[in-house]
Scaffold this active site. Sequence first.
Site, PDB file in Angstrom:
ATOM      1  N   GLN A 140      31.875  45.898  50.622  1.00 40.44           N
ATOM      2  CA  GLN A 140      31.963  44.697  49.797  1.00 40.44           C
ATOM      3  C   GLN A 140      33.355  44.084  49.961  1.00 40.44           C
ATOM      4  O   GLN A 140      34.350  44.683  49.548  1.00 40.44           O
ATOM      5  CB  GLN A 140      31.704  45.076  48.339  1.00 40.44           C
ATOM      6  CG  GLN A 140      31.661  43.929  47.369  1.00 40.44           C
ATOM      7  CD  GLN A 140      31.304  44.409  45.977  1.00 40.44           C
ATOM      8  OE1 GLN A 140      30.192  44.865  45.727  1.00 40.44           O
ATOM      9  NE2 GLN A 140      32.256  44.338  45.059  1.00 40.44           N
ATOM     10  N   SER A 143      37.527  41.574  46.663  1.00 42.46           N
ATOM     11  CA  SER A 143      38.859  41.555  46.057  1.00 42.46           C
ATOM     12  C   SER A 143      39.929  41.120  47.051  1.00 42.46           C
ATOM     13  O   SER A 143      39.858  41.430  48.244  1.00 42.46           O
ATOM     14  CB  SER A 143      39.208  42.942  45.509  1.00 42.46           C
ATOM     15  OG  SER A 143      38.295  43.329  44.508  1.00 42.46           O
ATOM     16  N   SER A 176      35.978  49.949  49.586  1.00 42.68           N
ATOM     17  CA  SER A 176      35.518  51.328  49.774  1.00 42.68           C
ATOM     18  C   SER A 176      34.673  51.441  51.032  1.00 42.68           C
ATOM     19  O   SER A 176      33.775  50.633  51.266  1.00 42.68           O
ATOM     20  CB  SER A 176      34.687  51.788  48.566  1.00 42.68           C
ATOM     21  OG  SER A 176      35.439  51.736  47.381  1.00 42.68           O
ATOM     22  N   GLU A 259      26.700  45.900  40.294  1.00 45.20           N
ATOM     23  CA  GLU A 259      27.746  46.916  40.384  1.00 45.20           C
ATOM     24  C   GLU A 259      28.055  47.505  39.017  1.00 45.20           C
ATOM     25  O   GLU A 259      28.228  48.715  38.862  1.00 45.20           O
ATOM     26  CB  GLU A 259      29.013  46.325  40.997  1.00 45.20           C
ATOM     27  CG  GLU A 259      30.135  47.339  41.148  1.00 45.20           C
ATOM     28  CD  GLU A 259      31.343  46.785  41.882  1.00 45.20           C
ATOM     29  OE1 GLU A 259      32.211  47.594  42.245  1.00 45.20           O
ATOM     30  OE2 GLU A 259      31.430  45.565  42.074  1.00 45.20           O
TER      31      GLU A 259
END
Length: 413
Positions: A140, A143, A176, A259
């Site tokens: 993902q 951020s 991650s 999420e």
Amino acid sequence: MSQPDPDAWRTQVRQWLATVLEPARAPKSAGEAADLAVFHNLAEDEERLLLERCRAYQRARFDAGYQALTLPVDKGGSGLTAAHVAVFAEEESAFEVPPATELISVTVRLVAMAVSLFGTAEQLHDHARAFLRTDLLACQLFSEPGAGSDLAALRTRARQADGGEWVIDGQKVWTSGAQFADYGLLLARTDPDVVKQAGITAFLVPMDAPGVEVRPIRQMSGGASFNEVFLSGVCVPDRLRIGRPGQGWEVATTTLAFERTASGSGSRRKGGTFPDVLALARSLGRTSDPLVRQRLADLYVRAALRAATVDRVARTSAGGGRPGPEASLTKLMASDLLTRTGQVATELMGARISADTGEPGTFAWTQHLLGAPGYRLAGGTDQIQRNLIGERVLKLPPEPRTDRAPFSQLPGN
């Protein structure tokens, strides 16, 4: 098509699980090695082995029709209800399920769902199914270091070239599993001359594309499960755009709701739990202390309340629908419970937690303490969850906003 009765369906689920998994072992005592880490802290070869174990189970689950239970049939799911999800989770807890890594969870529960809901027929065929089955893995790319909790302030840019493909430049952080992923679900700014939420578009970016660089971030707990991802002139064909141009914020909020639901559900054991703390108190001979008993009782009640809230949210959500702001409740409760669990364990051990003396079940709690703060950021910070609960659940007046102008006119842009 009629749906099976959840209670009758339970027997079918239990029989299938028994063919692919071993029964759950008894809980570990304080003297046995326990996995108390909130985030995986594994060497790369160990992480790859764990990924393969997880993928084998996810593929078996998909092939048997138990993956994406509430997703509509025409989107690649089973079209069942939240009650069926609760039944499956309850039955699954009686077996030794391979612990899903962050990358597996992101692939199956976030990216696959987003592509299934917003993707084209071609994307459903080529990517959504492969993500649900974990034939392909996806991270993902949301951020950014300059945006903080304000995801809509992202600065990664995507411009469409004459041939129709998109050229992406920017930086992402806290990703991650990026080093193992085949694709990344990325948000980029495609129109800086509208309000910040309206100018964002979502893409599937091949992680092996020229111009993509992954750099691991060493965590204070010792692991490196997070990464920085740099994108320099990365070319992405328009067929990998998810949703319409400018629809990225809707894709993002839907994905983040999934999420928060996954983070708060407890579907993957993160760090220590109440039974671990109770075993620790017993091993240290502290269970007769009235103050300790009070702290243990408080922790137990909070764990039970979180479990009940997770069940209530799951059962009242529309089957196959997108999670609402109620998902923030379970996420906030989960991060609070992790923090309190570490605090109680620390109070029980005192100085034992500061050095590894070889005494079983003590120093291992440092991995929990060093990882729990990160969980308060994952999936949206605790402060963001409180804002969502206040404004969208309790219907309180929203905070004053000073960023209604086009993104290019905001300070710093």
